[in-house]
Design an enzyme around this catalytic site. Structure first.
Site, mmCIF file in Angstrom:
data_model
loop_
_atom_site.group_PDB
_atom_site.id
_atom_site.type_symbol
_atom_site.label_atom_id
_atom_site.label_comp_id
_atom_site.label_asym_id
_atom_site.label_seq_id
_atom_site.Cartn_x
_atom_site.Cartn_y
_atom_site.Cartn_z
ATOM 1 N N SER A 66 3.786 6.372 6.588
ATOM 2 C CA SER A 66 3.259 7.576 5.923
ATOM 3 C C SER A 66 2.868 8.704 6.865
ATOM 4 C CB SER A 66 2.040 7.220 5.077
ATOM 5 O OG SER A 66 2.464 6.773 3.829
ATOM 6 N N LYS A 69 4.794 11.726 6.431
ATOM 7 C CA LYS A 69 4.540 12.643 5.307
ATOM 8 C C LYS A 69 3.954 13.973 5.788
ATOM 9 C CE LYS A 69 4.062 8.843 2.044
ATOM 10 N NZ LYS A 69 3.174 7.860 1.416
ATOM 11 N N TYR A 191 13.470 9.186 1.458
ATOM 12 C CA TYR A 191 12.065 8.822 1.664
ATOM 13 C C TYR A 191 11.953 7.555 2.519
ATOM 14 C CZ TYR A 191 7.415 7.035 0.564
ATOM 15 O OH TYR A 191 6.143 6.517 0.664
ATOM 16 N N TYR A 243 -5.521 7.591 2.558
ATOM 17 C CA TYR A 243 -5.467 6.886 1.278
ATOM 18 C C TYR A 243 -6.742 7.128 0.474
ATOM 19 C CZ TYR A 243 -1.745 4.641 3.898
ATOM 20 O OH TYR A 243 -0.631 4.416 4.661
ATOM 21 N N VAL A 261 1.148 2.571 6.802
ATOM 22 C CA VAL A 261 1.014 1.119 6.676
ATOM 23 C C VAL A 261 1.650 0.355 7.846
ATOM 24 C CG1 VAL A 261 0.730 1.059 4.162
ATOM 25 C CG2 VAL A 261 3.028 0.925 5.149
HETATM 26 N N1 GLU Z 1 6.948 3.550 2.985
HETATM 27 C C1 GLU Z 1 5.649 3.188 2.520
HETATM 28 C C2 GLU Z 1 5.595 3.177 0.998
HETATM 29 O O1 GLU Z 1 6.138 4.017 0.351
HETATM 30 C C3 GLU Z 1 4.672 4.156 3.092
HETATM 31 C C4 GLU Z 1 3.323 3.779 2.733
HETATM 32 C C5 GLU Z 1 2.325 4.228 3.724
HETATM 33 O O2 GLU Z 1 2.502 4.163 4.938
HETATM 34 O O3 GLU Z 1 1.300 4.661 3.222
HETATM 35 O O4 GLU Z 1 5.030 2.320 0.412
#
Ligand code: GLU
Length: 307
Positions: A66, A69, A191, A243, A261
């Site tokens: 993430s 992002k 993604y 989060y 994650v």
């Molecule tokens: N690729 C992970 C998902 O979509 C990213 C989640 C993350 O790192 O928060 O679940």
């Protein structure tokens, strides 16, 4: 204000926490991530003076997940400007990063760009412009660290794609509300590849200097983002970057940050430095357990935060 002794801080935080390696739970809902050694622990700090300080496994590349992002959002904002905020909000979600419930209630407009639904909208924006959207993210990252673009691990991307039922559900829901323009499969493929980009703590700390330096290229000089946009991105990181624990993270650490994650967390001390910590064991909210402790020790020992 006393200048920061980043070298000493990084060494000390690493030494203090080394005995706690292995705490937390490695993410296993993406099977390829479950194979990572839970004892890995690295810290890097990049100062605006151009110096880099690191300890432990700071040069080992890991799955940024993430954290990607943040960089995808920068590209989407450069393309769409404010119009992006009609399709994705700027509020903490108060629900899990992969929750579907809120999305249904709020007519397919995700709360923020750092939960999965919001990141899917951001990727949709990139898909509309770039044939291979994750390449644009990789190119931005390469540009920030003055290196060839970092690569993504195809096996991790495939593993996530094969288990992406929840993300697929979100994407279809948003499509039904008219908030996704490209085909769902195209967005999901892009993604998953974007999340599977691999970088080290040293590389990520350097890339995040963009936000510590108010939008200047990490090497100084060239302006890549307006200062006001860097400020807003830092605000989003603080309120939404970790989060559903962003409030607790701000309380304990006091820095804008984005976690993934894969166990990495990048954090920004505006005007001074950017940090990246990596330890694969996660806490219940999905943030690196040791990584959060390390950043908490950093702000405690240095007496510096955004507050
Ligand atoms: N690729 C992970 C998902 O979509 C990213 C989640 C993350 O790192 O928060 O679940």
């Amino acid at each position: 204000m006393r200048p920061l002794n980043l070298a000493a801080l990084v060494e000390r935080v690493h030494a203090e926490l080394l005995a706690q390696r292995g705490r937390g739970r490695v993410a296993d809902y993406i099977p390829a991530l479950a194979t990572v050694d839970p004892m890995r622990f690295g810290i890097a700090a990049a100062g605006l003076d151009g110096r880099l300080h690191c300890a432990g496994d700071a040069h080992q590349r890991f799955s940024i997940q993430s954290i990607s992002k943040l960089f995808a959002l920068i590209l989407a904002l450069q393309m769409e400007g404010r119009a992006l905020w009609r399709r994705v909000g700027r509020e903490p979600s108060g629900t899990a990063f992969n929750s579907l419930v809120q999305l249904e209630h709020e007519a397919g407009v995700p709360r923020n760009p750092f939960i999965n639904a919001g990141a899917l909208v951001v990727v949709d924006v990139l898909c509309a412009r770039h044939a291979v959207p994750q390449n644009a993210v990789q190119e931005l990252l390469g540009r920030l660290i003055d290196s060839p673009p970092p690569r993504h691990d195809a096996a991790v991307a495939r593993s996530e794609r094969e288990h992406a039922h929840r993300n697929a559900a979100m994407a279809h829901l948003m499509k039904s509300f008219g908030n996704l323009r490209c085909p769902v499969d195209q967005v999901l493929d892009a993604y998953c590849r974007q999340c599977a980009i691999e970088m080290s703590c040293t590389e990520l700390a350097r890339a995040a200097l963009l936000l510590a330096g108010h939008g200047l290229h990490p090497s100084g000089g060239e302006r890549l983002l307006p200062g006001s946009l860097a400020k807003r991105l830092n605000a989003l990181l603080l309120t939404c970057g970790t989060y559903d624990a962003a409030g607790d993270f701000a309380f304990r650490v006091g820095l804008p940050a984005k976690s993934g994650v894969g166990g990495g967390i990048v954090a920004v001390l505006p005007g001074e430095c950017a940090l990246c910590v990596w330890s694969p064991g996660l806490d219940e909210a999905g943030n690196s357990l040791l990584g959060t402790l390390a950043l908490e020790r950093f702000t405690t020992l240095s007496g510096r935060s955004v507050f």
